[in-house]
Design an enzyme around this catalytic site. Structure first.
Site, PDB file in Angstrom:
ATOM      1  N   SER A   1      -5.887 -24.967  -4.500  1.00  0.00           N
ATOM      2  CA  SER A   1      -4.776 -25.463  -4.932  1.00  0.00           C
ATOM      3  C   SER A   1      -3.860 -25.147  -5.954  1.00  0.00           C
ATOM      4  O   SER A   1      -4.298 -24.789  -6.614  1.00  0.00           O
ATOM      5  CB  SER A   1      -4.359 -27.706  -5.776  1.00  0.00           C
ATOM      6  OG  SER A   1      -3.532 -27.889  -5.693  1.00  0.00           O
ATOM      7  N   SER A   2      -2.616 -24.822  -5.849  1.00  0.00           N
ATOM      8  CA  SER A   2      -1.781 -24.016  -6.748  1.00  0.00           C
ATOM      9  C   SER A   2      -1.885 -24.566  -8.311  1.00  0.00           C
ATOM     10  O   SER A   2      -1.939 -24.638  -9.266  1.00  0.00           O
ATOM     11  CB  SER A   2      -0.611 -24.236  -6.309  1.00  0.00           C
ATOM     12  OG  SER A   2      -0.466 -23.611  -4.873  1.00  0.00           O
ATOM     13  N   ARG A   3      -2.251 -26.618  -8.058  1.00  0.00           N
ATOM     14  CA  ARG A   3      -3.104 -26.373  -9.408  1.00  0.00           C
ATOM     15  C   ARG A   3      -3.629 -26.835  -9.894  1.00  0.00           C
ATOM     16  O   ARG A   3      -3.897 -27.614 -11.223  1.00  0.00           O
ATOM     17  CB  ARG A   3      -1.702 -28.007  -8.938  1.00  0.00           C
ATOM     18  CG  ARG A   3      -0.912 -28.698  -8.778  1.00  0.00           C
ATOM     19  CD  ARG A   3       0.031 -30.678  -8.603  1.00  0.00           C
ATOM     20  NE  ARG A   3       1.382 -30.840  -9.102  1.00  0.00           N
ATOM     21  CZ  ARG A   3       1.878 -30.335  -7.414  1.00  0.00           C
ATOM     22  NH1 ARG A   3       1.395 -30.744  -6.027  1.00  0.00           N
ATOM     23  NH2 ARG A   3       2.955 -30.870  -7.543  1.00  0.00           N
TER      24      ARG A   3
ATOM     25  N   MET B   1       4.858 -23.726  -1.618  1.00  0.00           N
ATOM     26  CA  MET B   1       5.988 -24.241  -2.986  1.00  0.00           C
ATOM     27  C   MET B   1       5.751 -23.020  -3.996  1.00  0.00           C
ATOM     28  O   MET B   1       5.486 -22.343  -5.251  1.00  0.00           O
ATOM     29  CB  MET B   1       6.270 -25.080  -3.707  1.00  0.00           C
ATOM     30  CG  MET B   1       6.428 -26.471  -2.777  1.00  0.00           C
ATOM     31  SD  MET B   1       6.555 -27.930  -4.033  1.00  0.00           S
ATOM     32  CE  MET B   1       5.175 -27.968  -4.516  1.00  0.00           C
TER      33      MET B   1
ATOM     34  N   VAL C   1      -8.793 -25.908   2.986  1.00  0.00           N
ATOM     35  CA  VAL C   1      -9.493 -24.829   2.797  1.00  0.00           C
ATOM     36  C   VAL C   1      -9.910 -25.157   1.395  1.00  0.00           C
ATOM     37  O   VAL C   1      -9.179 -25.645   0.316  1.00  0.00           O
ATOM     38  CB  VAL C   1      -8.523 -23.600   2.566  1.00  0.00           C
ATOM     39  CG1 VAL C   1      -9.282 -22.370   1.825  1.00  0.00           C
ATOM     40  CG2 VAL C   1      -7.935 -22.912   4.121  1.00  0.00           C
TER      41      VAL C   1
ATOM     42  N   HIS D   1      -3.026 -21.058   1.910  1.00  0.00           N
ATOM     43  CA  HIS D   1      -1.478 -20.807   2.336  1.00  0.00           C
ATOM     44  C   HIS D   1      -2.074 -19.655   3.045  1.00  0.00           C
ATOM     45  O   HIS D   1      -1.328 -19.234   4.180  1.00  0.00           O
ATOM     46  CB  HIS D   1      -0.470 -20.580   1.212  1.00  0.00           C
ATOM     47  CG  HIS D   1      -0.330 -21.128   0.112  1.00  0.00           C
ATOM     48  ND1 HIS D   1      -0.989 -20.637  -1.318  1.00  0.00           N
ATOM     49  CD2 HIS D   1      -0.013 -22.502   0.759  1.00  0.00           C
ATOM     50  CE1 HIS D   1      -0.165 -22.208  -1.579  1.00  0.00           C
ATOM     51  NE2 HIS D   1       0.267 -22.925  -1.036  1.00  0.00           N
TER      52      HIS D   1
ATOM     53  N   ASP E   1      -2.741 -32.069   2.861  1.00  0.00           N
ATOM     54  CA  ASP E   1      -1.167 -32.947   2.735  1.00  0.00           C
ATOM     55  C   ASP E   1      -1.593 -33.811   4.375  1.00  0.00           C
ATOM     56  O   ASP E   1      -0.024 -33.780   4.927  1.00  0.00           O
ATOM     57  CB  ASP E   1      -0.521 -32.563   1.946  1.00  0.00           C
ATOM     58  CG  ASP E   1      -0.865 -31.515   0.959  1.00  0.00           C
ATOM     59  OD1 ASP E   1      -0.241 -32.128  -0.013  1.00  0.00           O
ATOM     60  OD2 ASP E   1      -0.743 -30.283   0.920  1.00  0.00           O
TER      61      ASP E   1
HETATM   62  P1  AMP Z   1       2.346 -25.960  -1.374  1.00  0.00           P
HETATM   63  O1  AMP Z   1       2.476 -24.561  -1.697  1.00  0.00           O
HETATM   64  O2  AMP Z   1       0.882 -26.657  -2.184  1.00  0.00           O
HETATM   65  O3  AMP Z   1       3.304 -26.936  -1.246  1.00  0.00           O
HETATM   66  O4  AMP Z   1       1.058 -25.939   0.163  1.00  0.00           O
HETATM   67  C1  AMP Z   1       1.605 -25.513   1.466  1.00  0.00           C
HETATM   68  C2  AMP Z   1       1.704 -25.442   2.439  1.00  0.00           C
HETATM   69  O5  AMP Z   1      -0.198 -24.945   2.353  1.00  0.00           O
HETATM   70  C3  AMP Z   1       1.021 -26.968   2.412  1.00  0.00           C
HETATM   71  O6  AMP Z   1       1.369 -27.446   4.137  1.00  0.00           O
HETATM   72  C4  AMP Z   1      -0.211 -27.700   2.406  1.00  0.00           C
HETATM   73  O7  AMP Z   1      -0.522 -28.731   2.418  1.00  0.00           O
HETATM   74  C5  AMP Z   1      -0.809 -25.998   2.489  1.00  0.00           C
HETATM   75  N1  AMP Z   1      -2.385 -26.111   1.839  1.00  0.00           N
HETATM   76  C6  AMP Z   1      -2.313 -25.628   0.626  1.00  0.00           C
HETATM   77  N2  AMP Z   1      -3.596 -26.300  -0.017  1.00  0.00           N
HETATM   78  C7  AMP Z   1      -4.596 -26.016   1.103  1.00  0.00           C
HETATM   79  C8  AMP Z   1      -5.749 -26.030   1.440  1.00  0.00           C
HETATM   80  N3  AMP Z   1      -6.506 -26.457   0.320  1.00  0.00           N
HETATM   81  N4  AMP Z   1      -5.853 -26.170   2.327  1.00  0.00           N
HETATM   82  C9  AMP Z   1      -4.965 -26.124   3.458  1.00  0.00           C
HETATM   83  N5  AMP Z   1      -3.967 -26.124   3.433  1.00  0.00           N
HETATM   84  C10 AMP Z   1      -3.600 -26.278   2.185  1.00  0.00           C
END
Ligand code: AMP
Length: 277
Positions: free
Chosen positions: A182-184, A27, A173, A34, A147
């Site tokens: 996290s983006s959040r 996202m 990570v 990512h 996730d």
């Molecule tokens: P998102 O943009 O949050 O939907 O995440 C995109 C992908 O990145 C998903 O497969 C998430 O599980 C993965 N992701 C997000 N944060 C992490 C993290 N801290 N460690 C590993 N994978 C992540």
């Protein structure tokens, strides 16, 4: 690196390239999590495609769809540095017609954890992932264990709808202090950022107690809960379940997933730990 905003453009690129495709759906607002997915995709494929799409159908009423951070310029730079060959960044209109009516729903593993507090969330994910798989037609797709429920849902989706894609995963990570990237996290102010380490501290505490021999689910949950309550009263869930089915455990034994969702201020954060007991 190429950037495509249309399905036609993306498909033309894919059709003229040769070799295996590794696909990283995101996202956006890219971070080290990512980029670890991109790195793994880079190692295992000839072509790496990253999608950046804040998917409206996976957000519920009152959730943060509008506020979700978006910065395509920054993301494309990061994706390029990370080794992607192309970014697919469609608009909402490109993906969903105004009369879009197809919803992909998976039953069984979408009843507890994040599904309970986010109705429609996994339908949104299954629908967008199906659409993206049909557009990109990847050989391998990369998802993070952050996730954990999503990984199980996507694996089930692929098996049951016969997508010819291999699902690959990476561990969570984390920042130096343990907070899952996290983006959040960028919603957090300084004080909240400090409090947010409680998710990881709670998982560490759980691991410690279990390693010392505790096998009762309720006792471990209670201890996690007390620790988290030092920082916030707003706990969405604390679950200790079987890793592969997300079913409840009568005792902590075998392949176990400890999963948390906690609000720090207004921000809902998730984290988890997989243990072999
Ligand atoms: P998102 O943009 O949050 O939907 O995440 C995109 C992908 O990145 C998903 O497969 C998430 O599980 C993965 N992701 C997000 N944060 C992490 C993290 N801290 N460690 C590993 N994978 C992540």
């Amino acid at each position: 690196m190429k950037i495509y905003k249309t399905i036609t453009g993306m498909r033309e690129f894919i059709n003229k390239e040769e070799g295996s495709i590794g696909f990283v759906p995101t996202m956006g607002y890219l971070h080290q999590g990512h980029l670890a997915l991109v790195e793994k995709a880079r190692q295992e494929n000839d072509l790496v495609i990253v999608s950046i799409f804040v998917n409206p159908t996976q957000f519920g009423v009152g959730e943060d769809y509008e506020e979700y951070p978006r910065d395509l310029k920054r993301d494309t730079k990061l994706a390029e540095t990370g080794g992607a060959d192309a970014v697919f960044a469609p608009s909402v209109d490109e993906i969903y017609n105004p009369d879009h009516g197809t919803v992909v729903k998976i039953e069984g593993i979408t009843e507890n954890l994040c599904a309970s507090s986010r109705p429609g969330f996994f339908e949104g994910i299954c629908t967008i992932v199906s659409k993206l798989f049909n557009i990109i037609n990847p050989d391998r797709a990369y998802f993070g264990q952050k996730d954990a429920q999503q990984v199980l849902v996507v694996k089930k989706l692929v098996a049951e709808l016969n997508f010819a894609v291999e699902i690959r995963t990476i561990p969570i990570v984390r920042e130096a202090d343990g907070l899952a990237v996290s983006s959040r996290n960028q919603y957090l102010n300084d004080e909240e950022r400090e409090s947010a380490t409680v998710l990881y501290r709670a998982l560490e505490l759980a691991e410690e107690i279990i390693n010392e021999g505790e096998r009762r689910v309720e006792v471990v949950k209670e201890k996690i809960s007390s620790l988290i309550k030092e920082e916030t009263d707003n706990i969405d869930y604390i679950e200790i379940v079987k890793q592969n089915s997300l079913k409840n455990l009568s005792e902590i034994k075998g392949s176990v997933l400890i999963a948390l969702a906690v609000y720090i201020g207004q921000t809902r954060l998730i984290d988890n730990l997989m243990l072999e007991v």
